[in-house]
Design a protein around this motif. Sequence first.
Motif, PDB file in Angstrom:
ATOM      1  N   SER A 169       0.855  -1.174   0.000  1.00 39.66           N
ATOM      2  CA  SER A 169       0.000   0.000   0.000  1.00 39.66           C
ATOM      3  C   SER A 169       0.895   1.228   0.000  1.00 39.66           C
ATOM      4  O   SER A 169       2.119   1.128   0.203  1.00 39.66           O
ATOM      5  CB  SER A 169      -0.906   0.012   1.225  1.00 39.66           C
ATOM      6  N   SER A 170       0.297   2.395  -0.220  1.00 41.40           N
ATOM      7  CA  SER A 170       1.106   3.606  -0.226  1.00 41.40           C
ATOM      8  C   SER A 170       1.766   3.817   1.137  1.00 41.40           C
ATOM      9  O   SER A 170       2.957   4.168   1.213  1.00 41.40           O
ATOM     10  CB  SER A 170       0.244   4.813  -0.592  1.00 41.40           C
ATOM     11  N   GLY A 171       1.027   3.581   2.218  1.00 39.63           N
ATOM     12  CA  GLY A 171       1.611   3.701   3.550  1.00 39.63           C
ATOM     13  C   GLY A 171       2.694   2.672   3.804  1.00 39.63           C
ATOM     14  O   GLY A 171       3.719   2.972   4.426  1.00 39.63           O
ATOM     15  N   GLY A 172       2.467   1.453   3.318  1.00 38.62           N
ATOM     16  CA  GLY A 172       3.473   0.416   3.467  1.00 38.62           C
ATOM     17  C   GLY A 172       4.746   0.746   2.720  1.00 38.62           C
ATOM     18  O   GLY A 172       5.861   0.519   3.225  1.00 38.62           O
ATOM     19  N   GLU A 173       4.605   1.298   1.515  1.00 33.88           N
ATOM     20  CA  GLU A 173       5.787   1.673   0.737  1.00 33.88           C
ATOM     21  C   GLU A 173       6.531   2.827   1.397  1.00 33.88           C
ATOM     22  O   GLU A 173       7.770   2.874   1.368  1.00 33.88           O
ATOM     23  CB  GLU A 173       5.389   2.024  -0.695  1.00 33.88           C
ATOM     24  N   LEU A 174       5.793   3.781   1.975  1.00 32.53           N
ATOM     25  CA  LEU A 174       6.450   4.856   2.715  1.00 32.53           C
ATOM     26  C   LEU A 174       7.233   4.293   3.896  1.00 32.53           C
ATOM     27  O   LEU A 174       8.359   4.728   4.176  1.00 32.53           O
ATOM     28  CB  LEU A 174       5.412   5.864   3.207  1.00 32.53           C
ATOM     29  N   GLY A 175       6.661   3.316   4.574  1.00 37.07           N
ATOM     30  CA  GLY A 175       7.353   2.679   5.683  1.00 37.07           C
ATOM     31  C   GLY A 175       8.605   1.954   5.234  1.00 37.07           C
ATOM     32  O   GLY A 175       9.657   2.034   5.879  1.00 37.07           O
ATOM     33  N   ALA A 176       8.495   1.241   4.115  1.00 34.48           N
ATOM     34  CA  ALA A 176       9.659   0.533   3.582  1.00 34.48           C
ATOM     35  C   ALA A 176      10.747   1.505   3.162  1.00 34.48           C
ATOM     36  O   ALA A 176      11.941   1.271   3.396  1.00 34.48           O
ATOM     37  CB  ALA A 176       9.232  -0.340   2.398  1.00 34.48           C
ATOM     38  N   GLY A 177      10.333   2.607   2.536  1.00 33.75           N
ATOM     39  CA  GLY A 177      11.308   3.617   2.126  1.00 33.75           C
ATOM     40  C   GLY A 177      11.988   4.270   3.312  1.00 33.75           C
ATOM     41  O   GLY A 177      13.191   4.573   3.266  1.00 33.75           O
ATOM     42  N   THR A 178      11.225   4.493   4.391  1.00 30.46           N
ATOM     43  CA  THR A 178      11.812   5.055   5.609  1.00 30.46           C
ATOM     44  C   THR A 178      12.810   4.083   6.228  1.00 30.46           C
ATOM     45  O   THR A 178      13.888   4.487   6.681  1.00 30.46           O
ATOM     46  CB  THR A 178      10.703   5.392   6.621  1.00 30.46           C
ATOM     47  N   ALA A 179      12.448   2.801   6.242  1.00 35.24           N
ATOM     48  CA  ALA A 179      13.372   1.789   6.757  1.00 35.24           C
ATOM     49  C   ALA A 179      14.647   1.744   5.919  1.00 35.24           C
ATOM     50  O   ALA A 179      15.753   1.585   6.462  1.00 35.24           O
ATOM     51  CB  ALA A 179      12.694   0.422   6.767  1.00 35.24           C
ATOM     52  N   LEU A 180      14.511   1.884   4.605  1.00 35.25           N
ATOM     53  CA  LEU A 180      15.690   1.910   3.729  1.00 35.25           C
ATOM     54  C   LEU A 180      16.607   3.053   4.115  1.00 35.25           C
ATOM     55  O   LEU A 180      17.830   2.870   4.230  1.00 35.25           O
ATOM     56  CB  LEU A 180      15.255   2.045   2.268  1.00 35.25           C
ATOM     57  N   VAL A 181      16.043   4.239   4.313  1.00 32.80           N
ATOM     58  CA  VAL A 181      16.846   5.412   4.671  1.00 32.80           C
ATOM     59  C   VAL A 181      17.608   5.160   5.974  1.00 32.80           C
ATOM     60  O   VAL A 181      18.816   5.414   6.066  1.00 32.80           O
ATOM     61  CB  VAL A 181      15.938   6.657   4.795  1.00 32.80           C
ATOM     62  N   ILE A 182      16.911   4.653   6.979  1.00 32.15           N
ATOM     63  CA  ILE A 182      17.544   4.413   8.278  1.00 32.15           C
ATOM     64  C   ILE A 182      18.652   3.371   8.177  1.00 32.15           C
ATOM     65  O   ILE A 182      19.759   3.549   8.707  1.00 32.15           O
ATOM     66  CB  ILE A 182      16.482   3.970   9.311  1.00 32.15           C
ATOM     67  N   LEU A 183      18.359   2.274   7.468  1.00 28.66           N
ATOM     68  CA  LEU A 183      19.349   1.201   7.357  1.00 28.66           C
ATOM     69  C   LEU A 183      20.574   1.627   6.553  1.00 28.66           C
ATOM     70  O   LEU A 183      21.714   1.352   6.956  1.00 28.66           O
ATOM     71  CB  LEU A 183      18.698  -0.023   6.707  1.00 28.66           C
ATOM     72  N   VAL A 184      20.351   2.291   5.421  1.00 28.85           N
ATOM     73  CA  VAL A 184      21.483   2.659   4.564  1.00 28.85           C
ATOM     74  C   VAL A 184      22.374   3.691   5.261  1.00 28.85           C
ATOM     75  O   VAL A 184      23.602   3.571   5.252  1.00 28.85           O
ATOM     76  CB  VAL A 184      20.988   3.170   3.196  1.00 28.85           C
ATOM     77  N   ILE A 185      21.768   4.704   5.867  1.00 27.56           N
ATOM     78  CA  ILE A 185      22.579   5.689   6.582  1.00 27.56           C
ATOM     79  C   ILE A 185      23.294   5.037   7.763  1.00 27.56           C
ATOM     80  O   ILE A 185      24.504   5.231   7.972  1.00 27.56           O
ATOM     81  CB  ILE A 185      21.709   6.863   7.070  1.00 27.56           C
ATOM     82  N   GLY A 186      22.557   4.242   8.546  1.00 27.21           N
ATOM     83  CA  GLY A 186      23.150   3.610   9.717  1.00 27.21           C
ATOM     84  C   GLY A 186      24.290   2.671   9.367  1.00 27.21           C
ATOM     85  O   GLY A 186      25.366   2.718   9.985  1.00 27.21           O
ATOM     86  N   LEU A 187      24.083   1.821   8.371  1.00 25.17           N
ATOM     87  CA  LEU A 187      25.127   0.860   7.995  1.00 25.17           C
ATOM     88  C   LEU A 187      26.321   1.562   7.354  1.00 25.17           C
ATOM     89  O   LEU A 187      27.475   1.178   7.582  1.00 25.17           O
ATOM     90  CB  LEU A 187      24.536  -0.184   7.042  1.00 25.17           C
ATOM     91  N   SER A 188      26.068   2.577   6.545  1.00 22.31           N
ATOM     92  CA  SER A 188      27.161   3.292   5.869  1.00 22.31           C
ATOM     93  C   SER A 188      28.019   4.051   6.876  1.00 22.31           C
ATOM     94  O   SER A 188      29.257   3.944   6.868  1.00 22.31           O
ATOM     95  CB  SER A 188      26.597   4.254   4.821  1.00 22.31           C
ATOM     96  N   VAL A 189      27.361   4.818   7.738  1.00 16.79           N
ATOM     97  CA  VAL A 189      28.106   5.570   8.755  1.00 16.79           C
ATOM     98  C   VAL A 189      28.780   4.615   9.733  1.00 16.79           C
ATOM     99  O   VAL A 189      29.928   4.841  10.154  1.00 16.79           O
ATOM    100  CB  VAL A 189      27.173   6.550   9.493  1.00 16.79           C
ATOM    101  N   GLY A 190      28.095   3.529  10.080  1.00 14.02           N
ATOM    102  CA  GLY A 190      28.691   2.541  10.970  1.00 14.02           C
ATOM    103  C   GLY A 190      29.943   1.917  10.383  1.00 14.02           C
ATOM    104  O   GLY A 190      30.943   1.714  11.089  1.00 14.02           O
ATOM    105  N   ALA A 191      29.907   1.614   9.089  1.00 14.70           N
ATOM    106  CA  ALA A 191      31.080   1.026   8.438  1.00 14.70           C
ATOM    107  C   ALA A 191      32.241   2.016   8.413  1.00 14.70           C
ATOM    108  O   ALA A 191      33.402   1.641   8.655  1.00 14.70           O
ATOM    109  CB  ALA A 191      30.717   0.596   7.020  1.00 14.70           C
TER     110      ALA A 191
END
Length: 328
Positions: free
Chosen positions: A54-76
């Motif tokens: 759903s549109s809300g589900g995709e927004l949630g997935a996109g938000t999770a992507l942002v958090i994971l990519v920033i977190g993993l990149s900065v963490g590395a």
Amino acid sequence: MIELFYTSNLAALLLGFCLDLLLGDPQWAPHPVRAMGALIARLEPPLRRLFPKSSGGELGAGTALVILVIGLSVGAAWLALALCGAIHPLLAFAMKVLLCYQFLAAKSLRDESMKVYAALKAGDLAGARKAVSMIVGRDTDALDETGVAKAAVETVAENASDGVIAPLFYLALGGPLAGTAYKAINTMDSMVGYKNDRYRFFGRPAARLDDVVNFLPARLAGVLMCLAAFLTGFDGRGAWRIFRRDRKKHSSPNSAHTEAACAGALRVELAGPSFYFGRRVEKPTLGEPIHPVEPLDIVRSNRLMYGAAFLALLFFCGLPLMILLFPF
């Protein structure tokens, strides 16, 4: 301690900038931005499966992507710096220099755009179309010589902001970790920040965050490009006038600032309608067609980009470093 932190970061940025001028981006070498791209591509499918369709589900997935990519990149990046620091402080500094170097793209932007110029100068329109297709997102198969040159000039002007000035800004402000976070956001926007059916909701969090982090750097980059026009022999008054008039014409809040300044400096008209995936996309024009765009404008746009980059290095890095090293 804080002074030492900033002095180390600024010195690393200065050396990283010099390395970028000398080496550019060798395609054979590992690169953190390519790793970020691979991470984004790897995370997208499972996140889409995990969240509702759903549109809300995709927004949630996109938000999770942002958090994971920033977190993993900065963490590395933090882990790499910590491991190097555990071995020797100079090794940690060398890692800072390496990261700063890899997050700057002035020479690679020049090199790729000059391939377009070389092909046009040799009369190889097909080769020029192929070369420009590597650095722009629009359809290039039907572009004439002017269209190819215009596309190359536009990409130099636009990427002067998010490929050079903005990374310099964040690397100077917060060192390699801030630079890592910025490049992670910018890479996500370039991969998923589209307003098409696939990414309208999934890519929105990345696109909105990219708008936020580029808001100030894009405007600084436009001003610096106007100043560079005065210093590099172009139309500085025209750059400032067109920058002020046209910088807010694009639907994106940040993309037109350096393009407008470049158009005014070179006395050409940029932007306008383009084709993407076979579909005509209407865009407002920037600047005035005092003379048509020509291949030499690619060379001129690179000179302007380098001028703005050196000014950014002076204001963001050089002057603060001098103040830290030689306080009044």
